[in-house]
Structures are given as structure tokens and as C-alpha cells.
Design an enzyme around this catalytic site. Structure first.
Site, PDB file in Angstrom:
ATOM      1  N   ASP A 212       0.844  -1.195   0.000  1.00  0.00           N
ATOM      2  CA  ASP A 212       0.000   0.000   0.000  1.00  0.00           C
ATOM      3  C   ASP A 212       0.879   1.244   0.000  1.00  0.00           C
ATOM      4  OD1 ASP A 212      -1.909   1.937   0.328  1.00  0.00           O
ATOM      5  OD2 ASP A 212      -3.068   0.808   1.799  1.00  0.00           O
ATOM      6  N   SER A 213       1.010   1.856  -1.154  1.00  0.00           N
ATOM      7  CA  SER A 213       1.829   3.067  -1.266  1.00  0.00           C
ATOM      8  C   SER A 213       1.152   4.267  -0.622  1.00  0.00           C
ATOM      9  CB  SER A 213       2.136   3.364  -2.741  1.00  0.00           C
ATOM     10  OG  SER A 213       0.933   3.504  -3.482  1.00  0.00           O
TER      11      SER A 213
END
Length: 343
Positions: A212-213
Site C-alpha cells: 500500500d503506497s
């Protein structure tokens, strides 16, 4: 051949002997002889049908008996087996929470005060104690001078956990804690069901890591931490900073967990916050990705780490997307692509 008179004499003699054989007290009573049932053979008569059916009956009777015994055994065994299955199901349901955490005693000197209080608060969260139970276990865990500090408080202050905590820290001092590399306040904005997974392990436990950036920190669910560490509270370090979720609420964090992530043969050191932040068992945020110079290629669904290219699995994808394996390409010229633990 004897004469009819001789036969009559023998018959009378036999009747006379039978009469004298009876007890004197028993008067002779003349009773009519009941006729034998028509289904029974008379004396000296043999029914051929019985002779033919006797062997057949001698086989059927034991067989029927064995059948009834078997049915009785099955009837008795089925409830027991059902009970065992129900118990097994209950155990598997309880598998997520196998530990009953109990605080260790604290006398003010046996453990660093802030570490003991942190451990106590983690145990409170894991056991889901209410306020009264939390205060009861707090008092029962105190010994010696620490208990003296508690007893010198007013009853009202004893009923306030924050006041008791402050009194203990004031009495026994707080050593300087190592500063965290994380910012003081962090906003945790995960992708909410969007993103990609990496398949890997922590220890021997298979894990699907949500890459999850949008998350600044990496988080694991308490159940995963407990399964990997067997509930070892010593693996958790206090987390003094504040993490806020998208709606502004503060995330409840049990502690910081330093561990290693295995992706195929590649091992990476990683630091996770242990918190019930989402339904995901593990989220790899930008902190870990940047620490290891990860290259994310969402167009081709790949993640490159230490010269190894791993496949990214889409969230909500079909089972066909989760084929065996993760590692799809390796740069042979990369020395960082070896099996040693990467920093």
C-alpha cells in the site's frame, strides 16, 4: 407275547409305586391332564420340519444378535464422535486466541517502569478487559514499594488508571527512551480494498502482504503477531508516537515489532506496528518500501526488491491469479539478490 392279564397287573403295580412315592402330607388330587399344544410334538414324535429348520435358526439368531449389538454401539458412538467434532471445531475457532495473558508482578525495581506499564496496557488490550477488571489486575500485580505507592493514593485516585500510572512513573522515574525514527504524528490512509498483494512469510507463517503506497507505516494485525511470536510480549517495544486514520481518530497501537519478512528466498528486515487497523493481516507501507528501495510497476504488476522481481497479486482477484509463485525474474548481476538477510 404276554397275556392281557399280566400286562394289567404290571400297570397296577407301577401305579401303586407312584402313589407310595408321594409325601404322606400331600393328598392325592385327581387333576385332568391338559392337552399338549397342537404345535408341539407328542412324546416320541419327531417333526421333520424342525429338524430341517434347526441349523438355519442356529445361524440366524447369532447374526441378529450381532446386528443389534452393532446398532447399539453405533448409537452410543455417534454422539461421542459428534461431541469430539464439536470440540475440535470450538478449538479451531479459538485458535486465533490461544493465550490468556497475565501481567508479571511489579515492585518498582524488577522491571523498567514504563516498559512494565506498556506491557500491562498491551495485555489489557489483548484480553479486552473492562475498566474494573483492568484496575483489579493492576492492584494484584503490584508488590513491595509499588504497592505502597498505590495504597497511599486516595480511593478516588485508585479508581483512575491514569492517576495510578502517573504516580508509579513519578515514584520510580522514567529512563530516557530511544527516539523513534517515525514522525510524531502520522496519518494512516490505506487504499481501502485497493492495491496489490505480495505472497510471503513471517517466520513459518504464510502471509499475504498488502502493498500500500498510500500508507506511511507498515502494520500487522495482532492475531498474526500472536501466531508468529506465540504471544511473546518481549517482542513488542513501546510506540510513543501518534498515528491517525483518515477520519482523524487515533489508531490504537499495541507496540512496535521488529521482524523479518521472507519473499521466496529473500529476507528483509521490517518494522511493523501491531494494531487492529484493518481487516488485512499485514500491510507494507512506504516506510518498508523506501527502506529497501522497492520499485513498484503496477502496469506489469511487479515489485522489484534487491534485484529480485516479484509478482503483485490484485486485491479481489480470482484464484487463478494466485499461481505458484512470487519470484518471476532475478537479476543475476545483482549482489543484493542473495539469500542473506537484507537491511
Amino acid at each position: 407275547m404276554g397275556s392281557p392279564g399280566a400286562s394289567l397287573g404290571i400297570k397296577k403295580a407301577l401305579q401303586s409305586e407312584q402313589a407310595t412315592a408321594l409325601p404322606a402330607s400331600a393328598p392325592a388330587v385327581s387333576q385332568p391332564t391338559a392337552p399338549a399344544p397342537s404345535c408341539l410334538p407328542k412324546a416320541g414324535q419327531v417333526i421333520p420340519t424342525l429338524l430341517r429348520e434347526a441349523p438355519f435358526s442356529s445361524v440366524i439368531a447369532p447374526t441378529l444378535l450381532c446386528g443389534f449389538l452393532f446398532l447399539a454401539w453405533v448409537a452410543a458412538e455417534v454422539p461421542e464422535e459428534s461431541s469430539r467434532m464439536a470440540g475440535s471445531g470450538a478449538r479451531s475457532e479459538e485458535g486465533r486466541r490461544q493465550h490468556a495473558f497475565v501481567p508479571e508482578p511489579f515492585d518498582g525495581a524488577n522491571v523498567v517502569p514504563n516498559l512494565w506499564l506498556h506491557s500491562f496496557e498491551v495485555i489489557n488490550d489483548l484480553n479486552h478487559w473492562d475498566h474494573i477488571t483492568k484496575l483489579r489486575f493492576l492492584k494484584e500485580s503490584l508488590r513491595g514499594e509499588a504497592l505502597g505507592v498505590y495504597n497511599r493514593l486516595s480511593p478516588q485516585d485508585q479508581g483512575d488508571y491514569g492517576t495510578v500510572k502517573e504516580a508509579l512513573l513519578k515514584a520510580f522515574g522514567v529512563p530516557g527512551a530511544a527516539p523513534s525514527h517515525l514522525p510524531k504524528e502520522i496519518v494512516f490512509a490505506n487504499s481501502m480494498g485497493k492495491g496489490y498483494y505480495l505472497k510471503g512469510k513471517i517466520g513459518k507463517v504464510p502471509v499475504r502482504f498488502l502493498v500500500d503506497s498510500g500508507a506511511q507505516v507498515s502494520v500487522v494485525h495482532p492475531n498474526l503477531w500472536e501466531e508468529v511470536t506465540d504471544g511473546d510480549l518481549d517482542t513488542l517495544q513501546p510506540f510513543e508516537n501518534v498515528v491517525k486514520v483518515a477520519n482523524g481518530a487515533e489508531m490504537k497501537i499495541l507496540g512496535v515489532w521488529d521482524t523479518a519478512v521472507s519473499l521466496g528466498k529473500l529476507k528483509l528486515k521490517a518494522q511493523f506496528l501491531v494494531a487492529n487497523a484493518s481487516a488485512e493481516e499485514a500491510i507494507i507501507g512506504t516506510d518498508v518500501l523506501q527502506d529497501h528501495n522497492a520499485i513498484l510497476d503496477f502496469e506489469h504488476r511487479t515489485c522489484t526488491l534487491k534485484g529480485k522481481k516479484f509478482r503483485l497479486l490484485p486485491v479481489g482477484g480470482s484464484l487463478e491469479d494466485e499461481f505458484d509463485l512470487e519470484l518471476i525474474e532475478e537479476d543475476p548481476s545483482s549482489e543484493e539478490g542473495r539469500q542473506e538477510l537484507s537491511h
